[in-house]
Design an enzyme around this catalytic site. Structure first.
Site, PDB file in Angstrom:
ATOM      1  N   CYS A   3       0.834  -1.200   0.000  1.00  0.00           N
ATOM      2  CA  CYS A   3       0.000   0.000   0.000  1.00  0.00           C
ATOM      3  C   CYS A   3       0.872   1.255   0.000  1.00  0.00           C
ATOM      4  O   CYS A   3       1.616   1.475  -0.944  1.00  0.00           O
ATOM      5  CB  CYS A   3      -0.993  -0.026   1.154  1.00  0.00           C
ATOM      6  SG  CYS A   3      -2.364   1.147   0.925  1.00  0.00           S
ATOM      7  N   GLU A   8      -2.312  -8.713   3.601  1.00  0.00           N
ATOM      8  CA  GLU A   8      -2.595  -9.132   4.977  1.00  0.00           C
ATOM      9  C   GLU A   8      -4.094  -9.102   5.290  1.00  0.00           C
ATOM     10  O   GLU A   8      -4.525  -9.604   6.334  1.00  0.00           O
ATOM     11  CB  GLU A   8      -1.821  -8.268   5.978  1.00  0.00           C
ATOM     12  CG  GLU A   8      -2.346  -6.875   6.218  1.00  0.00           C
ATOM     13  CD  GLU A   8      -1.949  -5.858   5.166  1.00  0.00           C
ATOM     14  OE1 GLU A   8      -2.207  -4.662   5.382  1.00  0.00           O
ATOM     15  OE2 GLU A   8      -1.380  -6.253   4.115  1.00  0.00           O
ATOM     16  N   HIS A  14      -3.740  -4.864  -0.049  1.00  0.00           N
ATOM     17  CA  HIS A  14      -3.340  -5.327   1.280  1.00  0.00           C
ATOM     18  C   HIS A  14      -3.393  -6.857   1.328  1.00  0.00           C
ATOM     19  O   HIS A  14      -4.443  -7.436   1.609  1.00  0.00           O
ATOM     20  CB  HIS A  14      -4.275  -4.754   2.354  1.00  0.00           C
ATOM     21  CG  HIS A  14      -4.057  -3.318   2.649  1.00  0.00           C
ATOM     22  ND1 HIS A  14      -3.087  -2.867   3.515  1.00  0.00           N
ATOM     23  CD2 HIS A  14      -4.685  -2.212   2.177  1.00  0.00           C
ATOM     24  CE1 HIS A  14      -3.124  -1.550   3.573  1.00  0.00           C
ATOM     25  NE2 HIS A  14      -4.085  -1.131   2.769  1.00  0.00           N
TER      26      HIS A  14
END
Length: 204
Positions: A80, A188, A186
């Protein structure tokens, strides 16, 4: 040893949890000295461009990262805003980026959108790999990844684009130049695709 650079920005615990799940050793480096012995670097990022660069400079990490990435060629992945600071500059701020990739960060042109809300680009979106790479092995590209951003990464060399995403037009959602990788999304927050991407990065 994979190390996450903790300069005060990003979802560090989520990344640690993924590597713990994968049974791959990963540590957090909160000072430049703690980067000793690193073999792969992760630059997380949540927030604004200038704020992120200020944190990176103030923490003392920038000089060490320049040495590790540019001279020792340690693989690094920016996530990001961690990706956006890999560029030379950004429309979002006034500070110079790291400049590891010949690129600029630009704001989406809202006049190109047909549906509201226009910005930020938020939610799941597919990716379209523009060249084969091990980092996308066994990734469901139609399912894609979770995005949350208002500015996009614009490569000055198309060769540095690793994948594109369509949002009011195609832009570089993943980039790669030599040992430098960037993901606008993202991983994650992207469930199985994100786990697989972090696993693939560990194997590079």
């Amino acid at each position: 040893m994979i190390k996450i650079v903790n300069y005060g920005s990003g979802n560090i615990q989520a990344i640690l949890n993924i590597y713990k799940q994968l049974n791959i050793e990963c540590l957090v480096a909160s000072t430049p000295e703690e980067l000793l012995g690193v073999t792969k670097l992760i630059l997380p990022g949540v927030g604004a461009f200038d704020e992120t660069m200020e944190q990176l400079i103030k923490s003392g990490f920038k000089k060490e990262l320049d040495f590790l990435v540019l001279e020792k060629k340690i693989p690094v992945i920016g996530i990001c805003v961690g990706m956006q600071i890999l560029a030379k500059r950004s429309d979002e701020g006034e500070l110079n980026g790291l400049g590891y990739i010949n690129a600029e960060v630009k704001k989406f042109d809202s006049t190109k959108f047909t549906k509201k809300p226009h910005l930020p680009h938020m939610g799941w979106n597919s990716i379209e790999p523009t060249k084969p790479h091990k980092i996308f092995e066994n990734i469901d590209i139609e399912k894609g990844f979770y995005f949350l951003h208002t500015y996009y990464f614009s490569c000055n060399s198309i060769e540095d684009r690793l994948a594109s995403t369509d949002y009011g037009g195609k832009y570089s959602s993943a980039v790669n130049h030599e040992n430098v990788f960037g993901m606008q999304f993202h991983p994650e927050k992207s469930h199985s695709n994100g786990v697989k991407l972090f696993e693939n990065f560990a194997k590079l």
